[in-house]
Structure formats: structure tokens, C-alpha cells
Design a protein around this motif. Sequence first.
Motif, PDB file in Angstrom:
ATOM      1  N   MET A 101      -8.087  -9.531   0.744  1.00 42.61           N
ATOM      2  CA  MET A 101      -7.620  -9.419  -0.389  1.00 42.61           C
ATOM      3  C   MET A 101      -6.501 -10.195   0.139  1.00 42.61           C
ATOM      4  O   MET A 101      -5.930 -11.358  -0.666  1.00 42.61           O
ATOM      5  N   LEU A 140     -16.415  -1.364  -5.790  1.00 45.14           N
ATOM      6  CA  LEU A 140     -17.956  -1.444  -4.716  1.00 45.14           C
ATOM      7  C   LEU A 140     -18.666  -0.579  -5.786  1.00 45.14           C
ATOM      8  O   LEU A 140     -19.611  -0.419  -5.803  1.00 45.14           O
ATOM      9  N   PRO A 190      -4.394  -0.696  -4.049  1.00 37.51           N
ATOM     10  CA  PRO A 190      -5.763  -1.658  -3.512  1.00 37.51           C
ATOM     11  C   PRO A 190      -6.973  -0.526  -3.546  1.00 37.51           C
ATOM     12  O   PRO A 190      -7.304  -1.287  -3.751  1.00 37.51           O
ATOM     13  N   ASP A 191      -6.226   0.620  -3.689  1.00 31.33           N
ATOM     14  CA  ASP A 191      -7.370   1.559  -3.382  1.00 31.33           C
ATOM     15  C   ASP A 191      -8.345   1.816  -4.287  1.00 31.33           C
ATOM     16  O   ASP A 191      -9.279   1.801  -4.482  1.00 31.33           O
ATOM     17  N   ASP A 249     -17.380   5.199   5.439  1.00 31.84           N
ATOM     18  CA  ASP A 249     -16.956   4.831   4.044  1.00 31.84           C
ATOM     19  C   ASP A 249     -17.672   5.481   3.399  1.00 31.84           C
ATOM     20  O   ASP A 249     -17.535   5.980   1.836  1.00 31.84           O
ATOM     21  N   LEU A 254     -19.265  -6.515  -0.993  1.00 33.35           N
ATOM     22  CA  LEU A 254     -17.440  -6.379  -1.263  1.00 33.35           C
ATOM     23  C   LEU A 254     -17.863  -5.596   0.714  1.00 33.35           C
ATOM     24  O   LEU A 254     -18.581  -4.875   0.694  1.00 33.35           O
ATOM     25  N   TYR A 257     -12.315   0.444   4.183  1.00 34.20           N
ATOM     26  CA  TYR A 257     -10.969  -0.487   3.548  1.00 34.20           C
ATOM     27  C   TYR A 257     -10.158  -0.546   4.295  1.00 34.20           C
ATOM     28  O   TYR A 257      -9.583  -2.142   3.121  1.00 34.20           O
ATOM     29  N   HIS A 289     -10.765  -1.478  -4.881  1.00 35.57           N
ATOM     30  CA  HIS A 289     -11.610  -1.322  -4.114  1.00 35.57           C
ATOM     31  C   HIS A 289     -12.710  -0.631  -4.523  1.00 35.57           C
ATOM     32  O   HIS A 289     -13.754  -0.551  -4.300  1.00 35.57           O
ATOM     33  N   ASP A 312       1.046  -1.018  -0.039  1.00 38.02           N
ATOM     34  CA  ASP A 312       0.036  -0.070   0.030  1.00 38.02           C
ATOM     35  C   ASP A 312       0.709   1.202   0.155  1.00 38.02           C
ATOM     36  O   ASP A 312       1.709   1.397   1.059  1.00 38.02           O
ATOM     37  N   TYR A 334      -8.476   5.274   2.495  1.00 35.35           N
ATOM     38  CA  TYR A 334      -9.599   6.154   3.574  1.00 35.35           C
ATOM     39  C   TYR A 334      -8.897   6.065   5.321  1.00 35.35           C
ATOM     40  O   TYR A 334      -9.387   7.351   5.481  1.00 35.35           O
ATOM     41  N   ARG A 376     -16.813  -2.904   2.938  1.00 39.45           N
ATOM     42  CA  ARG A 376     -16.976  -0.976   2.333  1.00 39.45           C
ATOM     43  C   ARG A 376     -16.044  -0.286   3.135  1.00 39.45           C
ATOM     44  O   ARG A 376     -15.265   0.270   2.727  1.00 39.45           O
ATOM     45  N   PHE A 380     -11.338  -4.430   3.633  1.00 39.80           N
ATOM     46  CA  PHE A 380     -11.377  -4.949   2.009  1.00 39.80           C
ATOM     47  C   PHE A 380      -9.683  -5.498   1.911  1.00 39.80           C
ATOM     48  O   PHE A 380      -9.344  -6.192   1.226  1.00 39.80           O
TER      49      PHE A 380
END
Lengths: 219, 219
Positions: free
Chosen positions: A113, A69, A61-62, B62, A102, A106, A65, A41, B106, A104, A109
Motif C-alpha cells: 500500500m 483477501l 488498513p487491516d 496468517d 495479494l 499483513y 486487507h 495504523d 496480525y 497474505r 500488505f
Amino acid sequence: MLHLVIADSELELVPQSIADHPAVVNYAKRRGKKPEEVVLDSSYHHSALRKLKDGDRRGRPDIVHICLLNALESIANKEGKLRVYVHTRNDEVIYIKPETRLPRNYNRFLGLMESLFKNKVVPQDLELLRLEEKTLSELVEEIGPDEVFVMHEGGELMKPRDFGKVLAGFENPLVIVGGFPHGDFRSQVEGKKVSLYHEPLMAWTVVNELITNFEHWVL
Amino acid sequence: MLHLVIADSELELVPQSIADHPAVVNYAKRRGKKPEEVVLDSSYHHSALRKLKDGDRRGRPDIVHICLLNALESIANKEGKLRVYVHTRNDEVIYIKPETRLPRNYNRFLGLMESLFKNKVVPQDLELLRLEEKTLSELVEEIGPDEVFVMHEGGELMKPRDFGKVLAGFENPLVIVGGFPHGDFRSQVEGKKVSLYHEPLMAWTVVNELITNFEHWVL
């Protein structure tokens, strides 16, 4: 059915070569994991990333994500008109069942992963997400679309509404969107290059535009 | 210009009444902050939230984050056709300059919101985000739109494309989208109630639909 591939996504575990970097070690410790078990990250591993090839674009990865979503909660997906796939820089493909809800959050998430990279499938019973080693070309061949479009800054400029109409003209169109912050695809991509705006757009903006404008003509 | 208000958003600092709850205390310590300085987040403060009124819907920064990332990176915003505002459950309004590039991460977004609640404006020089105490009605009156639409499950069912055309028929339409996970608006909302789908949609899905379908007719 519209097939959407988020390609060359900057989603990977921390590479071995920087697993002993203090930024990574401390981050992993804080999360109670081993360094090589956490998702890379850029927000946290910035100093370590400078030692890596392509370090200025990796660890995002954001982007995956937010794209997911938006895609999974879209009307097109609820109507059964959409399939989404994530292809990563290390040539893995994540298959996602359309009914997947998924996380919500982060950080949850990221945890999901990390579990997926470890177990190749999550959750074990429902198998909503499944990871396989596969190149982008192999994925495209497997899906067998009747047309492939590549969203690309250098592509033919089309208004989103017009592109939506083009997509709706096919039975199984496939659209490739880059899951990276800037630069070009690393994979070899073949297809009709299309651009929706005269400036670069974020991956999730492209995802939103093409899904809603596709819906426009098919729902 | 389309005015978009994310209303009754579940974005707030940890309320005093649960500031001494272990889930909150530990979380704040981990982040190096005081309990009353951190944003309430249902992912981490779940057990504390059960003690609060409306605890099953509170602590959802979020939702605000994803709605804003989609709105601010939209083509409509880049074209100067959009203004976004966040109204919170505690009757605060966040004004956001259209050129704002929000943190994609986030956790950094949470940090930004915490700084905003403390300083009322961030960053100090550019003032991209500004927070004021204000009700939803006061905000609507201040904007002075020529029509107000409220996205509501019980509203008139319209196809997104048709709603986009309706919006495009006004000079300064204002659309209110609920920034909460479920239930109804807490604020008194006056305007034409519209629903885009026969099932509930996530707030960011509604935001995407209405922005891209508005673009469809004005760009």
C-alpha cells in the motif's frame, strides 16, 4: 458481474499533522521509512491518533486487507463474476485486477500500500493495483451499475440468502460496504440500504455473506 | 452445532534446530523476544525454513488468523451455531470460546499466539483460548460428531449450496479444513471427502463457503 466497493476505507498515509509524533517517528524509523511514507495504523499510532479528527476510527488498513483477501480468493472472483474496488477516506480509488494475488502477510500488505500511495501503480509492469483520486459518487457513476445497494445498519433487514437472490437478479449490481470499524459513511451514498443482521457485522463478514450468497444463485 | 477444525495448521514456535539462524535471531531481537519464543513465520524466516523438513509449507500463522477472524465474526457464530478449533502440525489443539474477539492486527495476533504457547491459556482470567496436546483423531473423538467431512481437493465435488444443505441435515456435523498452504493432510483424517471447486481454494475461502452455506439452511 457483481461490483463490490469497500468505501470510506480507513486507509491513508500518516497525516502531516502527526508526522512528528514520537509514536509515528519511532515506528517509521523501525521500518526504515520516513514518517509521511508509512500507512497510518491504529495498532501502533494510537496515542498520535487521539490528536486527529475521527481518531477513534482511523488507521484500519487491516479491514481492507481482510476484505480483499476474502473477495479476491472467492469462487465468484475465480469465475469472473466479481470486481472489487477500494475507496478511501481521502477520496482515492484503488482499482484491483481480479487476478491479483495479494500478500497474505499483513506487513507485506502495508508495504504494498505504501508503494501504491507513492507510485500510484504496482507493480510497474503488470499494474495489478492502480490508485486514482476519485470520490465514491464518481466511481459509482463510472461503473454505471443497474442498481446500487448500501450495506447499512439502518437498512432494510434481509436474510443474506434473500439478498443474494436480489443481487443475482441484476446484470451489474453494485454493493457498497463501509471499510471502517464503526460509525457511518462519510461520503454521500445513494442507493437501497440493506442490513443482513440485527447487530453490526464486521466489514469482512458482510463481504463474505454477500459474495457467497450471490454465488449461490449465479453459479 | 457446526464444528469446524482447522487441521494440521502451520502454526508453531521456531523449532530449536533453526533457533540460531541469523534470520530468526535478528527477527526475535527486533521483537524483543528469545528466538525460541517467537512464532515461525515464512515471511520472515524464509531462508531458515529451507533447512527444515516441509520448509515450503511451514510458518503460516496468517492462514489461521484469517480463518479465525472469518469464523468468529460470522453470523453462525453470533447465533451460537458454530464451534471452531485449531489443530497444529505438532498435535496441539487450541480451544476458542465463541465470544472471543481476536486481535484484528496480525502482529498482535502473533503476540497472542506466543503467549498461548507459553502459558497454555490466554487471558489468565477469561481463558478465551486454551491449548492442549492432542491429535486430530483425539479431538474428533472428543467432540463426538454425528458425521465428519474432510475438505479435500480429491473429494466429491459438491456445490457449496448443496454441501451447506448436507451439513444442515446433521445435529453436530464436523468439518475438517486444512490450515496449510498446499499439499495434503499430515494427520490421518477419516471422513467423507468433499471438494467445493474444481481448483484449489485458500483455507479461508473454504471456511467462508461452508459457514455461510450452512447458515443458509439453518438460520
